[in-house]
Design an enzyme around this catalytic site. Structure first.
Site, PDB file in Angstrom:
ATOM      1  N   ALA B  88      18.852  18.514 -50.067  1.00 63.97           N
ATOM      2  CA  ALA B  88      19.379  18.029 -48.786  1.00 63.97           C
ATOM      3  C   ALA B  88      20.124  19.197 -48.163  1.00 63.97           C
ATOM      4  O   ALA B  88      21.347  19.234 -48.100  1.00 63.97           O
ATOM      5  CB  ALA B  88      20.300  16.831 -48.982  1.00 63.97           C
ATOM      6  N   LEU B  91      18.887  20.914 -42.688  1.00 61.90           N
ATOM      7  CA  LEU B  91      18.421  21.693 -41.537  1.00 61.90           C
ATOM      8  C   LEU B  91      19.378  22.819 -41.147  1.00 61.90           C
ATOM      9  O   LEU B  91      19.506  23.179 -39.979  1.00 61.90           O
ATOM     10  CB  LEU B  91      18.154  20.765 -40.329  1.00 61.90           C
ATOM     11  N   CYS B 148      13.586  15.343 -38.291  1.00 60.99           N
ATOM     12  CA  CYS B 148      14.940  15.299 -37.753  1.00 60.99           C
ATOM     13  C   CYS B 148      15.284  13.852 -37.386  1.00 60.99           C
ATOM     14  O   CYS B 148      14.421  13.115 -36.917  1.00 60.99           O
ATOM     15  CB  CYS B 148      14.972  16.178 -36.511  1.00 60.99           C
ATOM     16  N   LYS B 183       3.841  18.860 -38.607  1.00 60.16           N
ATOM     17  CA  LYS B 183       4.085  18.584 -40.027  1.00 60.16           C
ATOM     18  C   LYS B 183       4.500  17.137 -40.201  1.00 60.16           C
ATOM     19  O   LYS B 183       5.426  16.653 -39.543  1.00 60.16           O
ATOM     20  CB  LYS B 183       5.162  19.514 -40.573  1.00 60.16           C
ATOM     21  N   ASN B 210       5.700  16.715 -45.893  1.00 59.16           N
ATOM     22  CA  ASN B 210       7.097  17.090 -46.092  1.00 59.16           C
ATOM     23  C   ASN B 210       7.591  16.395 -47.369  1.00 59.16           C
ATOM     24  O   ASN B 210       6.812  15.747 -48.060  1.00 59.16           O
ATOM     25  CB  ASN B 210       7.932  16.679 -44.867  1.00 59.16           C
ATOM     26  N   GLY B 261       2.777  20.359 -51.043  1.00 57.49           N
ATOM     27  CA  GLY B 261       3.461  19.402 -51.913  1.00 57.49           C
ATOM     28  C   GLY B 261       3.038  19.611 -53.354  1.00 57.49           C
ATOM     29  O   GLY B 261       1.952  19.218 -53.760  1.00 57.49           O
ATOM     30  N   GLY B 262       3.882  20.281 -54.112  1.00 56.35           N
ATOM     31  CA  GLY B 262       3.673  20.383 -55.550  1.00 56.35           C
ATOM     32  C   GLY B 262       2.586  21.319 -56.000  1.00 56.35           C
ATOM     33  O   GLY B 262       2.047  21.155 -57.099  1.00 56.35           O
ATOM     34  N   GLY B 283       6.022  26.110 -51.985  1.00 60.55           N
ATOM     35  CA  GLY B 283       7.471  26.226 -51.904  1.00 60.55           C
ATOM     36  C   GLY B 283       8.117  26.168 -53.273  1.00 60.55           C
ATOM     37  O   GLY B 283       8.450  27.186 -53.876  1.00 60.55           O
TER      38      GLY B 283
END
Ligand SMILES: Cc1cc2nc3c(=O)[nH]c(=O)nc-3n(C[C@H](O)[C@H](O)[C@H](O)COP(=O)(O)OP(=O)(O)OC[C@H]3O[C@@H](n4cnc5c(N)ncnc54)[C@H](O)[C@@H]3O)c2cc1C
Ligand SMILES: Cc1cc2nc3c(=O)[nH]c(=O)nc-3n(C[C@H](O)[C@H](O)[C@H](O)COP(=O)(O)O)c2cc1C
Ligand code: FES
Lengths: 264, 325
Positions: B88, B91, B148, B183, B210, B261-262, B283
């Site tokens: 978390a 942003l 957002c 996205k 995401n 993702g993963g 990522g």
């Protein structure tokens, strides 16, 4: 696993009127210069150097804001979260070394000098604003006599109440000018390390300096600790002279939690 | 391209990341390989983005940038959990005005692949302003981060309202001439209507997914670990969620997709490609595989293609769609 392990504080010690040392048991092996992420529940999670690196570990702080205030207010039995250790440690490979620390910068230098390879000579420079604020001076003095370490102790205070009046960098410069020093290890305010860097450049002596930058993950994914292309948490916090030389930000700017550069 | 001392890839990895077998396209973008840095990783500074190219990626997505600097949430902002990572960050970003100078550094370095600028905002006007800023700073494409919080619909994200998604996409594509990817968030019952809304709004492509909403609680301290409480789950645990999302979108819509993702290894990347993705983003794998994750994944992908006798990576795109139950 990069998740906090909950430990209990086993000792809290006022090391000087402005410095508090907090000890806890955390078995993960650590080397001098590495840091841990310390979770102060409900307050923050911050990077802290280790001032003791055995199973019983310790860290030392001075109040700067909320997190360091919470850390300094810890009591025996309080629960905190620890993850790590992280980062590249100091590496001692030469015989005649200078270790220069200012304020809490003494934290990693204590285990460095204590656990250095046998036969290492240290010129240990402890810097602070006043005599009372010289961190771990008693320990250093005791180590010289009791632990048989080969240490020449120097002190520098801004008000001249002990040792040389002024900054410890003046002592670094004098030692390097005299000659016979193989390497310098520095930790403390950035301008202290920058001063040590300039002396090492002038006299062409190797240097390792422990840098501080804002940290979030601590393990190289978030970029919060970016320092001129390097990641302080992964490539550092200890950097050598060739890397420091490439850092335009060294001594000039650091990023806040938003990633926005600010003056040092 | 300038690299830091010691950052040169070993020959074997350097050969793989530029192997013609991996060269591909993503709409109008040309990629030397389809392994792209995901948004939010190592993308706060221009110099770190340049370094990702030195470490072998085919392209980069920047950190999500907003109009004003944001400090984000207090630490702890990340914590590892079984199968992945919860974050978390909130942003956090330096704001568009400053970020232009970061991107200028990437441009100046003449990197061997596209820079995809990620932006987030609250409404179509803000997105289109940010899009212009990113384009002016030299981004080759945009990725709209729609996770957002949506001011009007309290508690929901911009990306869960199909009408707003279409409006934002339309406003952004009208504002710039570079391709716009949208996205998508997996935190919704069905991802397809949102994907379709983005395409209706003129999106050149889509990115899925995401992070998946999640929480971890420390039982000894009896509290959530992240300061924000809830966070987003990434890493291996969410790969099946991402693969399913890409598969569903690819079977209905004809736009290039970036799968994310993963993904930690070549086989993981192949799952996404065979589901219908044209490229993939990486990522969380940086956590376990380090900065060379891109080069290792590219090498594994290349080796698979060689062994299985494919002539180029694009041949595997959507292969699993043929086996649809
Ligand atoms: C590798 C490393 C080792 C450190 N070792 C020590 C140590 O042994 N003893 C010690 O007292 N301090 C150490 N620090 C600095 C310490 O982490 C900060 O002083 C502390 O985070 C300040 O938090 P605060 O809430 O008290 O202050 P704030 O008021 O929040 O901030 C004061 C300043 O501290 C810095 N800071 C705040 N949060 C962070 C963060 N998450 N990461 C890095 N810097 C931050 C910023 O420069 C900020 O301007 C170290 C930092 C790093 C990066
Ligand atoms: C620490 C962290 C920060 C992230 N920041 C962003 C962001 O700013 N914008 C965005 O679109 N996605 C962000 N993401 C989501 C990733 O881009 C990606 O979609 C997700 O992590 C899944 O991929 P992975 O499993 O390879 O990490 C972030 C993820 C993490 C873990
Ligand atoms: S603190 Fe996240 S990359 Fe260094």
């Amino acid at each position: 696993m990069h998740a906090p392990t909950i430990v209990e504080v086993v000792a809290v010690e006022r090391s000087t009127p402005i410095h508090t040392t907090v000890s806890f048991d955390y078995p993960a092996p650590a080397l001098p210069g590495q840091f841990v992420m310390v979770w102060l529940p409900g307050v923050d999670e911050i990077p802290m150097s280790l001032s003791r690196t055995g199973v019983r570990k310790a860290m030392v702080a001075r109040v700067r804001g909320d997190a360091t205030a919470a850390l300094c207010a810890l009591q025996v039995g309080d629960r905190i979260g620890i993850r790590g250790p992280y980062g590249r440690p100091f590496a001692v490979t030469r015989r005649r070394n200078v270790a220069v620390g200012g304020g809490t910068g003494m934290a990693p230098l204590l285990p460095l000098v204590r656990h250095g390879p046998p036969g290492t000579h240290w010129d240990l420079i402890v810097g602070g604003a006043t005599k009372a604020e010289l961190l771990y001076l008693d320990w250093a003095a005791a180590a010289v006599s009791d632990e048989g370490l080969d240490v020449t102790l120097h002190t520098a205070t801004e008000d001249g109440s002990a040792g040389t009046r002024g900054y410890p960098t003046a002592i670094v410069e004098a030692l390097l000018a005299k000659g016979g020093i193989d390497e310098v290890f520095a930790c403390g305010p950035e301008l202290l390390m920058f001063g040590a860097f300039q002396s090492c450049e002038r006299h062409d002596v190797p240097l390792q300096a422990s840098m501080e930058r804002f940290m979030k993950c601590g393990f190289g994914i978030c970029d919060a600790c970016a320092l001129s292309g390097y990641l302080t948490c992964l490539d550092g916090p200890v950097f050598d002279r060739p890397a420091l030389r490439l850092m335009q930000e060294f001594g000039h700017s650091q990023r806040n939690a938003a990633g926005l550069p600010q003056g040092i | 391209m300038h690299t830091l001392p010691g950052d040169e890839l070993p020959d074997e990895l350097a050969g793989a990341v530029a192997d013609p077998l991996l060269a591909t396209t993503l709409g109008r973008l040309r990629l030397r390989n389809p392994i792209i840095l995901a948004s939010g990783f190592l993308g706060e500074t221009g110099q770190s983005l340049v370094r990702c190219f030195a470490h072998g990626c085919g392209g980069v997505v920047t950190k999500s940038i907003g109009t004003l600097p944001r400090l984000g949430h207090a630490n702890p902002t990340v914590v590892e959990v079984d199968g992945g990572l919860l974050n978390a960050i909130g942003l956090a970003n330096p704001g568009m005005e400053h970020y232009r100078s970061e991107l200028a550094a990437v441009r100046d370095a003449q990197v061997p692949g596209p820079i995809i600028g990620s932006i987030f905002g609250a409404d179509p006007q803000e997105f289109s302003q940010l899009a212009k800023g990113m384009a002016a700073a030299g981004a080759d494409a945009l990725e709209l981060n729609l996770s957002c919080p949506h001011v009007k619909g309290v508690g929901t994200e911009v990306g869960s309202d199909p009408r707003l998604v279409e409006q934002i996409t339309a406003a952004t594509t009208a504002a710039v001439s570079i391709p716009v990817f949208v996205k998508l968030s997996p935190n919704i019952a069905d991802i397809l209507p949102i994907a379709a809304a983005a395409v209706d709004g003129g999106a050149a492509g889509l990115t899925a997914i995401n992070t998946v909403r999640g929480m971890a609680i420390d039982v000894r301290l009896r509290r959530p670990i992240l300061s924000h409480g809830q966070g987003g789950l990434s890493g291996p645990a969410i790969r099946p969620v991402g693969v399913a999302a890409v598969f569903r979108i690819a079977s209905h819509l004809q736009v290039p997709i970036m799968g994310v993702g993963g993904i930690s290894c070549g086989a993981d990347a192949l799952e996404y490609l065979m589901a219908g993705a044209h490229a993939v983003q990486v990522g969380t794998a940086l956590m376990d595989r380090g900065p060379l994750a891109f080069a290792h994944i590219a090498t594994e992908l290349r080796d698979f293609l060689r062994v299985e006798g494919f002539g180029k990576v694009s041949e595997v795109i959507g292969l699993a769609q043929g086996e649809r139950p």
